[in-house]
Design a protein around this motif. Structure first.
Motif, PDB file in Angstrom:
ATOM      1  N   LYS A   4     -41.273   3.484 -38.007  1.00 18.82           N
ATOM      2  CA  LYS A   4     -40.516   4.340 -38.939  1.00 18.82           C
ATOM      3  C   LYS A   4     -40.854   4.210 -39.993  1.00 18.82           C
ATOM      4  N   ARG A   5     -40.909   5.529 -40.656  1.00 23.05           N
ATOM      5  CA  ARG A   5     -41.442   5.633 -42.141  1.00 23.05           C
ATOM      6  C   ARG A   5     -40.255   5.486 -43.251  1.00 23.05           C
ATOM      7  N   ALA A   6     -39.959   4.560 -44.119  1.00 23.32           N
ATOM      8  CA  ALA A   6     -38.941   4.754 -44.907  1.00 23.32           C
ATOM      9  C   ALA A   6     -39.055   5.773 -45.779  1.00 23.32           C
ATOM     10  N   VAL A   7     -37.734   6.181 -45.999  1.00 22.95           N
ATOM     11  CA  VAL A   7     -37.448   7.583 -46.969  1.00 22.95           C
ATOM     12  C   VAL A   7     -37.560   7.198 -48.461  1.00 22.95           C
ATOM     13  N   ASP A   8     -38.087   8.029 -49.056  1.00 22.13           N
ATOM     14  CA  ASP A   8     -38.463   7.812 -50.626  1.00 22.13           C
ATOM     15  C   ASP A   8     -37.183   8.302 -51.451  1.00 22.13           C
ATOM     16  N   ALA A   9     -36.280   7.437 -51.756  1.00 23.25           N
ATOM     17  CA  ALA A   9     -35.200   7.990 -52.420  1.00 23.25           C
ATOM     18  C   ALA A   9     -35.109   8.321 -53.791  1.00 23.25           C
TER      19      ALA A   9
END
Length: 270
Positions: free
Chosen positions: A25-30
């Motif tokens: 699961k790829r982390a979202v860039d905030a």
């Protein structure tokens, strides 16, 4: 074959079974959302500052209109020009205006004063408290004559009521500086009317009792009185026709800023 051992190869094999979803699961860039939120905060602050400036401008215009309305009332022109500055008036695009019977009232006034010689009481009569130009009959009443002040006006003058409405000048906190330089227009008109008709002027200074000590407020109200008196004298109002007073700290008006004022009233010769 040239080494000691059993000469066998061992192999171990196995498997893994995953229950549910597999994969990474790829982390979202905030970062974009953070930047957008910062921009929205800055934009909201900018709009708040603009709204504050517009609110101050609206309040200044409203107070200017109120002072202009007082000047028209003093000059006797409120009925003629009051609709131009009436905020809640009815214009031609919002239905029919209410009839104020100005024509009928004007006709009645002309009939009531049909013997008037056209001379203004202010030009021909010197009026003072306790010494009026009306003639008294044997029964203690007054007889009206053309160009004279009628008994109702005499009683009003003797009661010490000012002519028209008082004009207020508002000051910044703890200073004798006006909140708005446009208030000088009111000083110009007051001086002109006072000189034209030979009127007396009463100047009363005040301060806000919620801030400062009684001693400081007393000195501040006197300074505000002196400032307005000096401006009137610069505009040609004689010193002997000016009465000065100071109230110190008061809490008569809401908001509290309204108590930081100097009140100017016009009277017939005292």
């Amino acid at each position: 074959p040239n080494r000691l051992g059993d000469h066998m190869i061992a192999l171990t094999a196995g498997f893994t079974f995953h229950l549910g979803k597999t994969g990474w699961k790829r982390a979202v860039d905030a970062t974009p959302y953070i930047r957008q939120n910062e921009w929205l905060v800055d934009y909201a602050n900018l709009q708040t500052q603009r709204n504050r400036r517009y609110e101050e401008l609206h309040d200044r215009n409203r107070r200017t209109l109120a002072e202009l309305k007082k000047i028209l009332e003093i000059e006797g022109l409120l009925d003629k020009y009051g609709h131009l500055i009436n905020e809640d008036g009815i214009d031609s695009h919002q239905g029919y205006p209410r009839n104020n019977y100005s024509g009928l009232n004007s006709l009645r006034a002309r009939l009531r004063n049909r013997h008037w010689d056209g001379i203004s009481p202010l030009d021909s009569v010197s009026i003072g408290y306790g010494n009026t130009s009306a003639e008294y009959g044997d029964n203690g009443g007054t007889s009206e004559k053309p160009g004279k002040i009628v008994s109702g006006e005499i009683e009003l003058i003797q009661a010490g009521n000012c002519i028209g409405s008082p004009v207020y000048f508002f000051f910044n906190l703890n200073t004798a500086h006006l909140t708005d330089a446009s208030q000088m227009l009111n000083l110009d008109e007051l001086a002109r009317v006072a000189k034209k008709h030979g009127l007396s002027v009463r100047v009363t200074g005040a301060a806000d009792s919620s801030t400062g000590t009684p001693v400081l407020n007393g000195s501040l109200s006197a300074s505000r009185t002196d400032y307005i008196v000096a401006e009137l004298e610069k505009r040609g109002v004689p010193t002997e026709r000016i009465v000065k007073a100071s109230r110190g700290g008061i809490a008569d008006h809401v908001p509290v800023e309204a108590n930081r004022h100097t009140k100017v009233e016009l009277f017939f010769k005292m």
